[in-house]
Design a protein around this motif. Structure first.
Motif, mmCIF file in Angstrom:
data_model
loop_
_atom_site.group_PDB
_atom_site.id
_atom_site.type_symbol
_atom_site.label_atom_id
_atom_site.label_comp_id
_atom_site.label_asym_id
_atom_site.label_seq_id
_atom_site.Cartn_x
_atom_site.Cartn_y
_atom_site.Cartn_z
ATOM 1 N N ASP A 110 0.806 -1.232 0.000
ATOM 2 C CA ASP A 110 0.000 0.000 0.000
ATOM 3 C C ASP A 110 0.837 1.279 0.000
ATOM 4 O OD1 ASP A 110 -2.358 -1.491 0.005
ATOM 5 O OD2 ASP A 110 -2.428 -1.551 2.192
ATOM 6 N N MET A 111 2.151 1.183 -0.134
ATOM 7 C CA MET A 111 2.988 2.391 -0.225
ATOM 8 C C MET A 111 3.216 2.707 -1.704
ATOM 9 S SD MET A 111 5.834 1.685 2.768
ATOM 10 C CE MET A 111 6.614 3.311 2.589
ATOM 11 N N ALA A 112 2.873 3.917 -2.120
ATOM 12 C CA ALA A 112 3.068 4.296 -3.521
ATOM 13 C C ALA A 112 4.547 4.355 -3.868
ATOM 14 C CB ALA A 112 2.399 5.638 -3.798
ATOM 15 N N GLN A 113 5.363 4.835 -2.933
ATOM 16 C CA GLN A 113 6.806 4.898 -3.120
ATOM 17 C C GLN A 113 7.471 4.588 -1.791
ATOM 18 O OE1 GLN A 113 8.694 7.688 -5.584
ATOM 19 N NE2 GLN A 113 6.832 8.677 -6.283
ATOM 20 N N ALA A 114 8.620 3.960 -1.854
ATOM 21 C CA ALA A 114 9.314 3.590 -0.623
ATOM 22 C C ALA A 114 10.792 3.378 -0.900
ATOM 23 C CB ALA A 114 8.709 2.310 -0.036
ATOM 24 N N VAL A 115 11.550 3.411 0.164
ATOM 25 C CA VAL A 115 12.942 2.971 0.136
ATOM 26 C C VAL A 115 13.029 1.748 1.046
ATOM 27 C CG1 VAL A 115 15.330 3.521 0.706
ATOM 28 C CG2 VAL A 115 13.838 5.287 -0.265
ATOM 29 N N VAL A 116 13.442 0.633 0.479
ATOM 30 C CA VAL A 116 13.582 -0.606 1.236
ATOM 31 C C VAL A 116 15.054 -0.823 1.547
ATOM 32 C CG1 VAL A 116 13.381 -3.124 1.147
ATOM 33 C CG2 VAL A 116 11.519 -1.693 0.311
ATOM 34 N N ARG A 117 15.335 -1.007 2.816
ATOM 35 C CA ARG A 117 16.701 -1.344 3.224
ATOM 36 C C ARG A 117 16.737 -2.818 3.596
ATOM 37 N NH1 ARG A 117 21.553 1.133 6.721
ATOM 38 N NH2 ARG A 117 22.283 -0.821 7.651
ATOM 39 N N ILE A 118 17.627 -3.539 2.915
ATOM 40 C CA ILE A 118 17.865 -4.950 3.227
ATOM 41 C C ILE A 118 19.228 -5.049 3.902
ATOM 42 C CG2 ILE A 118 18.269 -7.248 2.277
ATOM 43 C CD1 ILE A 118 16.366 -6.517 -0.004
ATOM 44 N N THR A 119 19.229 -5.560 5.121
ATOM 45 C CA THR A 119 20.468 -5.709 5.882
ATOM 46 C C THR A 119 20.722 -7.189 6.125
ATOM 47 O OG1 THR A 119 20.037 -3.608 7.026
ATOM 48 C CG2 THR A 119 21.704 -5.063 7.986
ATOM 49 N N ILE A 120 21.919 -7.619 5.819
ATOM 50 C CA ILE A 120 22.328 -9.004 6.063
ATOM 51 C C ILE A 120 23.541 -8.979 6.990
ATOM 52 C CG2 ILE A 120 23.083 -11.189 5.054
ATOM 53 C CD1 ILE A 120 20.298 -10.349 4.128
ATOM 54 N N THR A 121 23.437 -9.640 8.155
ATOM 55 C CA THR A 121 24.597 -9.771 9.030
ATOM 56 C C THR A 121 24.996 -11.243 9.113
ATOM 57 O OG1 THR A 121 23.607 -10.262 11.201
ATOM 58 C CG2 THR A 121 23.491 -7.968 10.429
ATOM 59 N N ARG A 122 26.151 -11.482 9.684
ATOM 60 C CA ARG A 122 26.595 -12.875 9.833
ATOM 61 C C ARG A 122 25.803 -13.593 10.935
ATOM 62 N NH1 ARG A 122 31.255 -14.471 7.516
ATOM 63 N NH2 ARG A 122 32.103 -12.338 7.607
ATOM 64 N N GLY A 123 24.994 -12.836 11.672
ATOM 65 C CA GLY A 123 24.205 -13.428 12.751
ATOM 66 C C GLY A 123 24.946 -13.392 14.067
ATOM 67 N N SER A 124 24.415 -14.067 15.058
ATOM 68 C CA SER A 124 25.025 -14.094 16.383
ATOM 69 C C SER A 124 26.148 -15.115 16.429
ATOM 70 C CB SER A 124 23.977 -14.433 17.443
ATOM 71 O OG SER A 124 22.964 -13.448 17.473
ATOM 72 N N GLY A 125 27.073 -14.892 17.362
ATOM 73 C CA GLY A 125 28.195 -15.815 17.497
ATOM 74 C C GLY A 125 28.899 -15.610 18.818
#
Length: 276
Positions: A76-91
């Motif tokens: 439902d958003m006409a325009q957007a900026v999508v941020r995709i973040t990938i980390t190595r996870g917990s350790g």
């Protein structure tokens, strides 16, 4: 607006305190323009994400899953900026890579930045930053999570009339702006700095290079940049933005800038009629 966010596919705004992205900046991200359910530069973003994961030895996510999650957070958003973040996870504590990493995946949607019509028509004002980018070829080009150099560069000025800053490396070579790649027409030739030592290889930069095969990647000194007849920035979020001044030098949007702005509109990447 409050960002819409999925963490590993679940609605959440929380990460484990031991996530390596938080502890060490051990990860990467993409900022992607969506117009409704369309993301014209999606394939370029995914290509960079997969290549960057390989270079950082992080298992790559399923790009089809990322697309479904991007559509979910932008519903439902006409325009957007999508941020995709990938980390190595917990350790475990320490720098040793986890033997069996379980990456963290964050997909968040934000309202787009405000449109300033004059920025696209007349250009923005820039300054030269004092901070120098550190050189690390192993990380050059990757949009990794450590953006402290850019944070400190942006802290150098408070003047609202200045939109961006030029970043150089330790040898005074021009690299980029704080949030965008940089192109200049010098002696009739379209140039953009080489990013094999530092800097982010933007997907908008890749699109410009594919559209303008005559462009040359190479060393660009500040002196040559100041003598340019035309300067513009490329950004996957903001598009093609001309530069009207750099410190005390003035410029005007030229034929190359206008050509690429038309190309961006033809891709469907426009904020409104303001950037026509």
């Amino acid at each position: 607006m409050t960002p819409r966010m999925l963490v590993n596919g679940l609605v959440s705004e929380q990460l484990p305190a031991l996530d390596r992205g938080l502890a060490y900046g051990d990860g990467l991200f993409e900022s992607i323009r969506l117009i409704g359910a369309s993301a014209p530069l999606w394939s370029r973003h995914m290509q960079r994400l997969i290549e960057s994961c390989a270079r950082l030895q992080i298992p790559a996510p399923d790009t089809a899953q990322l697309w479904c999650e991007a559509l979910a957070v932008t519903n439902d958003m006409a325009q957007a900026v999508v941020r995709i973040t990938i980390t190595r996870g917990s350790g475990e504590r320490g720098y040793v890579l986890p033997a069996s990493p379980r990456p963290t995946r964050v997909v968040a949607a934000f309202a787009p930045p405000p449109v300033v019509a004059a920025d696209y028509a007349q250009g923005i004002r820039m300054r030269v930053c004092e901070i120098r980018l550190g050189e690390q070829p192993l990380l050059a080009g990757i949009k990794h999570l450590n953006r402290l150099e850019q944070v400190l560069a942006r802290a150098e000025w408070n003047d609202p009339a200045i939109t961006e800053g030029v970043l150089r490396d330790s040898h005074d070579r021009v690299i980029s702006a704080t949030m965008a790649n940089l192109f200049a027409v010098v002696d009739g030739e379209l140039l953009t700095p080489a990013l094999d030592r530092c800097g982010v290889a933007g997907v908008a930069r890749a699109e410009v290079l594919a559209t303008c095969p005559q462009a040359r990647i190479g060393e660009l000194t500040l002196e040559r940049l100041l003598d340019a007849s035309e300067i513009f920035l490329s950004s996957s979020v903001r598009g093609i933005v001309p530069v009207r001044s750099l410190d005390d030098r003035s410029y005007a949007p030229g034929a190359t800038t206008h050509q690429l702005q038309r190309h961006w509109r033809n891709l469907g990447l426009r904020w409104s009629r303001a950037d026509e």
